[in-house]
Design a protein around this motif. Structure first.
Motif, PDB file in Angstrom:
ATOM      1  N   ILE A   1       7.948  -6.703  11.238  1.00  7.69           N
ATOM      2  CA  ILE A   1       8.165  -6.228   9.869  1.00  7.69           C
ATOM      3  C   ILE A   1       8.060  -4.708   9.826  1.00  7.69           C
ATOM      4  O   ILE A   1       8.917  -4.028   9.255  1.00  7.69           O
TER       5      ILE A   1
ATOM      6  N   GLY B   1      10.986  -2.902  11.304  1.00  5.04           N
ATOM      7  CA  GLY B   1      12.262  -3.110  10.623  1.00  5.04           C
ATOM      8  C   GLY B   1      13.102  -4.218  11.228  1.00  5.04           C
ATOM      9  O   GLY B   1      14.197  -4.507  10.750  1.00  5.04           O
TER      10      GLY B   1
ATOM     11  N   ASP C   1      12.716  -8.663   7.999  1.00  2.87           N
ATOM     12  CA  ASP C   1      12.483  -8.411   6.583  1.00  2.87           C
ATOM     13  C   ASP C   1      11.277  -9.232   6.127  1.00  2.87           C
ATOM     14  O   ASP C   1      11.136 -10.404   6.498  1.00  2.87           O
ATOM     15  N   GLY C   2      10.392  -8.615   5.345  1.00  9.45           N
ATOM     16  CA  GLY C   2       9.197  -9.302   4.872  1.00  9.45           C
ATOM     17  C   GLY C   2       9.515 -10.565   4.095  1.00  9.45           C
ATOM     18  O   GLY C   2       8.835 -11.590   4.251  1.00  9.45           O
TER      19      GLY C   2
ATOM     20  N   THR D   1       6.488  -7.618  -2.679  1.00  3.93           N
ATOM     21  CA  THR D   1       7.891  -7.224  -2.519  1.00  3.93           C
ATOM     22  C   THR D   1       8.075  -5.717  -2.649  1.00  3.93           C
ATOM     23  O   THR D   1       9.107  -5.185  -2.254  1.00  3.93           O
ATOM     24  N   ARG D   2       7.089  -5.006  -3.169  1.00  5.77           N
ATOM     25  CA  ARG D   2       7.179  -3.549  -3.322  1.00  5.77           C
ATOM     26  C   ARG D   2       6.850  -2.794  -2.040  1.00  5.77           C
ATOM     27  O   ARG D   2       7.069  -1.592  -1.957  1.00  5.77           O
ATOM     28  N   LEU D   3       6.314  -3.484  -1.048  1.00  3.45           N
ATOM     29  CA  LEU D   3       5.897  -2.798   0.177  1.00  3.45           C
ATOM     30  C   LEU D   3       7.021  -2.005   0.831  1.00  3.45           C
ATOM     31  O   LEU D   3       6.791  -0.912   1.331  1.00  3.45           O
ATOM     32  N   SER D   4       8.224  -2.555   0.825  1.00  3.99           N
ATOM     33  CA  SER D   4       9.341  -1.841   1.466  1.00  3.99           C
ATOM     34  C   SER D   4       9.703  -0.560   0.722  1.00  3.99           C
ATOM     35  O   SER D   4      10.286   0.356   1.306  1.00  3.99           O
ATOM     36  N   GLN D   5       9.385  -0.481  -0.568  1.00  7.12           N
ATOM     37  CA  GLN D   5       9.596   0.750  -1.329  1.00  7.12           C
ATOM     38  C   GLN D   5       8.449   1.731  -1.124  1.00  7.12           C
ATOM     39  O   GLN D   5       8.648   2.938  -1.094  1.00  7.12           O
TER      40      GLN D   5
ATOM     41  N   GLY E   1      10.276   1.749  10.128  1.00  7.04           N
ATOM     42  CA  GLY E   1      11.391   1.350  10.972  1.00  7.04           C
ATOM     43  C   GLY E   1      12.271   2.435  11.443  1.00  7.04           C
ATOM     44  O   GLY E   1      12.261   3.560  11.320  1.00  7.04           O
TER      45      GLY E   1
ATOM     46  N   LYS F   1       8.227   3.627   3.988  1.00  9.37           N
ATOM     47  CA  LYS F   1       9.528   3.743   4.664  1.00  9.37           C
ATOM     48  C   LYS F   1       9.291   3.626   6.157  1.00  9.37           C
ATOM     49  O   LYS F   1       8.934   4.579   6.833  1.00  9.37           O
TER      50      LYS F   1
END
Length: 104
Positions: A69, A72, A75-76, A95-99, A104, A102
């Motif tokens: 994860i 990259g 995907d989580g 779901t906000r973790l990828s925002q 990968g 940053k």
């Protein structure tokens, strides 16, 4: 990559602008390594080894899933839907973790 390295990488990858007015703790329970948590408080980010007493979300996975994860490769949400990541608490916050980071 050990949990300590991943924590350092996440701290560096933190996007403070995405965390304005956010106060939350993300607990990571790593089945075959150290547990850790990330506390975000109004654009500030801190990482700690161990378990937080009252996180908003707890995510459990093995270290391979965490590495994939963070790099990259995975995907989580796909990890969650595929059963490789379990979440308790405010799953939508996860779901906000990828925002917030940053990677990968």
């Amino acid at each position: 990559m050990a949990v300590a390295q991943i924590m350092a990488q996440m701290h560096t990858a933190f996007v403070a602008e995405e965390a304005e007015d956010l106060k939350a703790t993300f607990q990571f329970c790593i089945l075959d390594d150290d547990d850790f948590y990330i506390t975000i408080d109004n654009s500030n980010c801190a990482t700690s080894i161990g378990n937080h007493e009252d996180p908003e979300i707890t995510m459990s996975m093995d270290s391979d899933t965490l590495k994939e994860i963070v790099s990259g490769e995975l995907d989580g949400m796909a990890a969650f839907m595929g059963g490789r990541l379990q979440a308790e608490g405010d799953v939508m916050l996860g779901t906000r973790l990828s925002q917030l980071f940053k990677m990968g």
